[in-house]
Enzyme design. Structure first.
Site, PDB file in Angstrom:
ATOM      1  N   HIS A   1       0.717  -2.753  -1.422  1.00 57.55           N
ATOM      2  CA  HIS A   1       0.495  -1.864  -2.561  1.00 57.55           C
ATOM      3  C   HIS A   1      -0.795  -1.057  -2.437  1.00 57.55           C
ATOM      4  O   HIS A   1      -1.050  -0.159  -3.253  1.00 57.55           O
ATOM      5  CB  HIS A   1       0.474  -2.675  -3.856  1.00 57.55           C
ATOM      6  N   ARG A   2      -1.627  -1.349  -1.457  1.00 53.63           N
ATOM      7  CA  ARG A   2      -2.822  -0.537  -1.239  1.00 53.63           C
ATOM      8  C   ARG A   2      -2.455   0.835  -0.688  1.00 53.63           C
ATOM      9  O   ARG A   2      -3.221   1.798  -0.843  1.00 53.63           O
ATOM     10  CB  ARG A   2      -3.772  -1.239  -0.252  1.00 53.63           C
TER      11      ARG A   2
END
Length: 464
Positions: A437-438
């Site tokens: 999700h980064r």
């Protein structure tokens, strides 16, 4: 390509300091000081994640002459067994780390003498082994070997005498001459009740691999085959002793490290349902040409990633991410003792038939533990498929260094509503993507999955 053994030079004779002569220069006699060359052979680093290696088998014995580039030892790294070559000519003087023991990367595993006369000198300089194997582990191995040796006599229904399958502690040795075989080949031979001494190896330097054992099993005596295959079609679970503690293998240690490392990455999951009728029909047409469903899924995924490069990206330092220049599809494969992810490189550019041939080659090498590091460490996107086991859906853990992994479930007949309001039957499969999700967000995965569904539901581009 086999890896070269690293070694260092150990001077065994100090340089002699000569006094100045009082005689004229013309009368000086030159004295040549000869130094013995004894080299330490180190445990090589066969991959970027390898911290220790296990000696599977020494292909040479002490006293054997070695030529530069000749295979000396088979080392088990964290993902594969690899033949390691000598970097120098000489003689294998002393083996420090025996078969079955492990040693840290960079520690000495043997001594190499330059000449035959220096072998005894090298033996006197043999250091204490730095093997990571514990006495308890050695005792367990001894006990296991004894158990196997006690149970190697089987009775044939067509023969009144026993059939001796294994006759010594090392199942692949005869008269001191070692028969080199991959661990999977040894396990398979034990299950089939075959004596490896009678099997001809087709691997490097005559090494016995799984296909050699399978070929030999086809021509084995009826008594041996009958003993290896119990009556009834039910699979037999491997025998384990309940209550025992078993140390991780080298591969299991690597998997453990990777799984723990993945916990540091913030991930999320998105699921999608894809209709597979058209893909199933295509598979039936091309299956006879050697095309596998894995190759079809890998090709479809690669074509979808072309349109969504962020899903093929990776973040390694937590401060930046890389749009990978190649689309390399790693596919999880369960092998004896662990898990490995062979990589189909440039899957978007390679045609479907070549991709299928490459996949078969990679699987064969994976099961024989002969994959080279670039064949399992270069993936940019990972597939994990449990559909062949009837699993309809599951989540996969993100491998470190990649941006996403897709878990593929089984394609199953499902009642669905059609656009005209009718109820029909369609084959559908569930896919779940786990992503970093980064770098990758929900909208990115949603768009990627929509593209993937379009390709699978209209797969005409897969065969181009």
């Amino acid at each position: 390509m086999s890896h070269l053994l690293q070694s260092t030079f150990i001077p065994t004779t100090p340089t002699t300091t000569r006094r100045r002569s009082v005689f004229p220069t013309a009368h000086l006699r030159r004295t040549h000081v000869v130094e013995s060359k004894i080299r330490e052979i180190f445990m090589p680093a066969l991959s970027s994640t390898m911290t220790e290696g296990k000696i599977i088998s020494w292909m040479k014995t002490e006293g054997d002459k070695l030529a530069k580039g000749e295979s000396v030892v088979v080392v088990e790294s964290d993902k594969a067994d690899m033949d390691v070559e000598s970097f120098y000519d000489g003689y294998l003087a002393s083996i420090i780390v025996p078969e079955g023991s492990s040693a840290p990367v960079g520690s000495p595993i043997a001594l190499l003498a330059e000449s035959e006369d220096e072998i005894s000198l090298a033996k006197s300089k043999t250091p204490t082994p730095t093997s990571t194997s514990t006495p308890a582990a050695a005792e367990a191995v001894t006990e296991e070997v004894s158990t196997v040796a006690a149970a190697v006599t089987v009775t044939s229904s067509s023969d009144t005498g026993p059939v001796k399958v294994v006759s010594s502690i090392h199942p692949a040795s005869e008269g001191g001459k070692r028969v080199v075989a991959s661990p999977y080949a040894k396990k398979l031979a034990k299950e089939l009740g075959l004596d490896l001494r009678g099997v001809v190896g087709s691997g490097p330097n005559g090494r016995i691999v799984a296909k050699d054992v399978e070929a030999a099993a086809g021509s084995a005596p009826i008594g041996v085959a009958a003993a290896a295959k119990p009556s009834g079609g039910a699979p037999v679970a491997p025998a384990v002793e309940l209550g025992t503690t078993v140390p991780f293998t080298t591969m299991q240690n690597a998997v453990s490290r990777n799984m723990v490392e993945s916990l540091a990455v913030p991930t999320f999951r998105v699921g999608y349902t894809i209709t597979t009728n058209a893909l199933d029909a295509l598979y039936k047409k091309v299956k006879s040409k050697g095309v596998t469903m894995t190759a079809l899924l890998a090709k479809a995924t690669a074509l979808a990633l072309v349109k969504h490069p962020v899903v093929n990206s990776s973040c390694r330092d937590g401060k930046s991410f890389t749009y990978n220049s190649s689309i390399n599809i790693a596919v999880a494969v369960a092998i004896d003792g662990g898990l490995i992810t062979p990589v189909l490189q440039d899957a978007d550019k390679v045609d479907l038939y070549s991709l299928s041939r490459k996949w078969k080659e990679l699987v064969d090498k994976a099961r024989a533990k002969q994959l080279q590091p670039h064949e399992y460490t270069t993936g940019t996107f990972t597939l994990s498929n449990l559909g062949m086991f009837g699993v309809d859906r599951f989540d996969a853990i993100l491998p470190p260094g990649t941006g996403a992994i897709m878990a593929v479930g089984a394609s199953q007949p499902t009642l669905v509503g059609t656009k005209d309001g009718q109820i029909g039957m369609k084959n559908q499969m569930q896919v779940n993507v786990t992503a970093d999700h980064r770098v990758i967000y929900g909208a990115d995965l949603a768009a990627f999955l929509q593209t993937l569904a379009q390709i699978i539901e209209d797969p005409k581009d897969l065969t181009l």
